[in-house]
Design an enzyme around this catalytic site. Sequence first.
Site, PDB file in Angstrom:
ATOM      1  N   ARG A  88       0.695  -1.052  -0.159  1.00  0.00           N
ATOM      2  CA  ARG A  88      -0.567   0.093  -0.241  1.00  0.00           C
ATOM      3  C   ARG A  88       0.718   1.197  -0.040  1.00  0.00           C
ATOM      4  O   ARG A  88       0.290   2.483  -0.384  1.00  0.00           O
ATOM      5  CB  ARG A  88      -0.963  -0.172   1.245  1.00  0.00           C
ATOM      6  CG  ARG A  88      -1.787  -0.385   1.334  1.00  0.00           C
ATOM      7  CD  ARG A  88      -3.195  -0.249   2.624  1.00  0.00           C
ATOM      8  NE  ARG A  88      -4.485  -0.215   2.152  1.00  0.00           N
ATOM      9  CZ  ARG A  88      -4.786  -0.974   2.269  1.00  0.00           C
ATOM     10  NH1 ARG A  88      -4.639  -2.589   2.297  1.00  0.00           N
ATOM     11  NH2 ARG A  88      -6.532  -1.321   2.562  1.00  0.00           N
ATOM     12  N   ARG A 127     -23.298  -2.190   1.455  1.00  0.00           N
ATOM     13  CA  ARG A 127     -23.090  -3.903   2.815  1.00  0.00           C
ATOM     14  C   ARG A 127     -23.749  -3.107   4.500  1.00  0.00           C
ATOM     15  O   ARG A 127     -23.613  -3.714   4.959  1.00  0.00           O
ATOM     16  CB  ARG A 127     -21.269  -3.327   2.742  1.00  0.00           C
ATOM     17  CG  ARG A 127     -19.954  -4.844   3.055  1.00  0.00           C
ATOM     18  CD  ARG A 127     -19.302  -4.723   2.872  1.00  0.00           C
ATOM     19  NE  ARG A 127     -18.167  -3.481   2.191  1.00  0.00           N
ATOM     20  CZ  ARG A 127     -16.847  -3.879   2.322  1.00  0.00           C
ATOM     21  NH1 ARG A 127     -16.437  -4.090   1.061  1.00  0.00           N
ATOM     22  NH2 ARG A 127     -15.211  -2.859   2.739  1.00  0.00           N
ATOM     23  N   ARG A 135     -17.368  -3.685  10.050  1.00  0.00           N
ATOM     24  CA  ARG A 135     -15.909  -3.373  10.157  1.00  0.00           C
ATOM     25  C   ARG A 135     -15.598  -2.444  10.787  1.00  0.00           C
ATOM     26  O   ARG A 135     -17.035  -1.509  10.545  1.00  0.00           O
ATOM     27  CB  ARG A 135     -15.324  -3.516   8.465  1.00  0.00           C
ATOM     28  CG  ARG A 135     -14.621  -5.051   8.557  1.00  0.00           C
ATOM     29  CD  ARG A 135     -14.407  -4.941   6.874  1.00  0.00           C
ATOM     30  NE  ARG A 135     -13.481  -4.097   6.570  1.00  0.00           N
ATOM     31  CZ  ARG A 135     -12.821  -4.127   5.067  1.00  0.00           C
ATOM     32  NH1 ARG A 135     -12.444  -4.606   4.766  1.00  0.00           N
ATOM     33  NH2 ARG A 135     -11.657  -2.989   5.667  1.00  0.00           N
ATOM     34  N   ARG A 146     -10.044   6.343   3.835  1.00  0.00           N
ATOM     35  CA  ARG A 146      -9.735   5.464   3.771  1.00  0.00           C
ATOM     36  C   ARG A 146      -8.934   5.620   2.096  1.00  0.00           C
ATOM     37  O   ARG A 146      -8.556   5.071   1.410  1.00  0.00           O
ATOM     38  CB  ARG A 146     -10.315   4.295   3.647  1.00  0.00           C
ATOM     39  CG  ARG A 146     -10.118   3.658   4.890  1.00  0.00           C
ATOM     40  CD  ARG A 146     -11.010   2.242   4.837  1.00  0.00           C
ATOM     41  NE  ARG A 146     -11.504   1.808   4.472  1.00  0.00           N
ATOM     42  CZ  ARG A 146     -12.305   0.616   3.824  1.00  0.00           C
ATOM     43  NH1 ARG A 146     -13.500   0.965   5.173  1.00  0.00           N
ATOM     44  NH2 ARG A 146     -12.415  -0.174   3.604  1.00  0.00           N
TER      45      ARG A 146
HETATM   46  P1  ADP Z   1     -10.026  -2.066   2.105  1.00  0.00           P
HETATM   47  O1  ADP Z   1      -9.271  -2.568   0.715  1.00  0.00           O
HETATM   48  O2  ADP Z   1     -11.903  -2.380   1.675  1.00  0.00           O
HETATM   49  O3  ADP Z   1      -9.592  -0.746   2.518  1.00  0.00           O
HETATM   50  P2  ADP Z   1      -8.461  -4.444   4.150  1.00  0.00           P
HETATM   51  O4  ADP Z   1      -8.970  -5.560   4.558  1.00  0.00           O
HETATM   52  O5  ADP Z   1      -7.169  -3.967   2.867  1.00  0.00           O
HETATM   53  O6  ADP Z   1      -9.591  -3.409   3.293  1.00  0.00           O
HETATM   54  O7  ADP Z   1      -7.520  -2.895   5.221  1.00  0.00           O
HETATM   55  C1  ADP Z   1      -8.212  -2.203   6.101  1.00  0.00           C
HETATM   56  C2  ADP Z   1      -7.304  -1.868   7.120  1.00  0.00           C
HETATM   57  O8  ADP Z   1      -6.250  -2.822   7.511  1.00  0.00           O
HETATM   58  C3  ADP Z   1      -6.730  -0.483   6.624  1.00  0.00           C
HETATM   59  O9  ADP Z   1      -7.423   0.553   6.247  1.00  0.00           O
HETATM   60  C4  ADP Z   1      -5.441  -0.237   7.020  1.00  0.00           C
HETATM   61  O10 ADP Z   1      -5.792   0.589   8.756  1.00  0.00           O
HETATM   62  C5  ADP Z   1      -4.966  -1.960   7.086  1.00  0.00           C
HETATM   63  N1  ADP Z   1      -3.971  -2.202   6.674  1.00  0.00           N
HETATM   64  C6  ADP Z   1      -4.819  -3.568   5.838  1.00  0.00           C
HETATM   65  N2  ADP Z   1      -3.479  -3.776   4.480  1.00  0.00           N
HETATM   66  C7  ADP Z   1      -2.235  -2.558   5.320  1.00  0.00           C
HETATM   67  C8  ADP Z   1      -0.829  -2.263   4.590  1.00  0.00           C
HETATM   68  N3  ADP Z   1      -0.678  -3.267   3.747  1.00  0.00           N
HETATM   69  N4  ADP Z   1      -0.291  -1.451   5.043  1.00  0.00           N
HETATM   70  C9  ADP Z   1      -0.325  -0.687   5.802  1.00  0.00           C
HETATM   71  N5  ADP Z   1      -2.293  -0.895   6.870  1.00  0.00           N
HETATM   72  C10 ADP Z   1      -3.109  -1.626   5.730  1.00  0.00           C
END
Ligand code: ADP
Length: 192
Positions: A88, A127, A135, A146
Site C-alpha cells: 500500500r 454493505r 467492520r 480510507r
Molecule cells: P480495504 O481494501 O477495504 O481498505 P483492507 O481489509 O485491505 O480493506 O484493510 C483494512 C485496513 O487495514 C486499512 O485501512 C489499514 O488500516 C489496514 N491495512 C491493511 N493492509 C495494510 C497495509 N498493507 N499497510 C498498512 N495498513 C494496512
Amino acid sequence: MNLVLFGPPGAGKGTQSKILTENRGMPQLSTGDMLRVAIEAGTPLGLSVKATIANGELVSDETVIGIIAEGYDQPACKDGAVFDGFPRTILQAEALDRMLVERGKKIDLVLELKVDEAVLLSRVEARIKAGGVLRSDDTPETLAHRLEVYYKKTAPLLDFYRGQGKLKSVDGMAPVETVTAQVAAVLDGVLA
Ligand code: ADP
C-alpha cells in the site's frame, strides 16, 4: 505465480482473491484479513493496530511487511500467492520486491481493478445497510478517509509497477462474474 491485486477500498480485491483461491488454489495473503484476525484474537499485534484501522489510517510499514513475510513463508505459498491489500506504500512495494528476490521469486503481475469513487461509496453504504460483516472501518466517514489515504499513499504504486512493466488493468465496475472472467483472461495470458 505471485500476483498483486490492486485497487481502492471496496474495489473488489477481496472478492476476486477469494475466487482465485477457490478456482485456482492460489493462496491469498490479505493484510487486512490478517490484521482483523489479530484484532479478533486480541493478540498484542491486534491491540496495537485496532485504533489505527478503525480510524482508516495505515498500519506501519514495518508491521505489515513482517506479517506478509511470515505468511509467505508458509508451505501453502511455495508456488506463489495473491497479495490483497499489500503493498500500500512505495516502501512496502520495495520491501516486497526484496523479500521475493531473497527467495528467488518475483512479482509476475499487478492487476488493477479500476473503479470510480462514487461507486465505492455506494458499495460500502450497501454493505452497511445489508448489515453483513460489520467492520469498524466501514462507515461512510472512515471510507472517505480510507479513499483519501489510498489516493495519496497507494495510487502512486501504479506508476511504480507500470515502470516495471507489470501493470495490467481490468474494469472493476462490471458485475462480479464479468470481472472474474476478465481477471482469468489476463492471468491466462500472462501464464501462456
Ligand atoms: P480495504 O481494501 O477495504 O481498505 P483492507 O481489509 O485491505 O480493506 O484493510 C483494512 C485496513 O487495514 C486499512 O485501512 C489499514 O488500516 C489496514 N491495512 C491493511 N493492509 C495494510 C497495509 N498493507 N499497510 C498498512 N495498513 C494496512
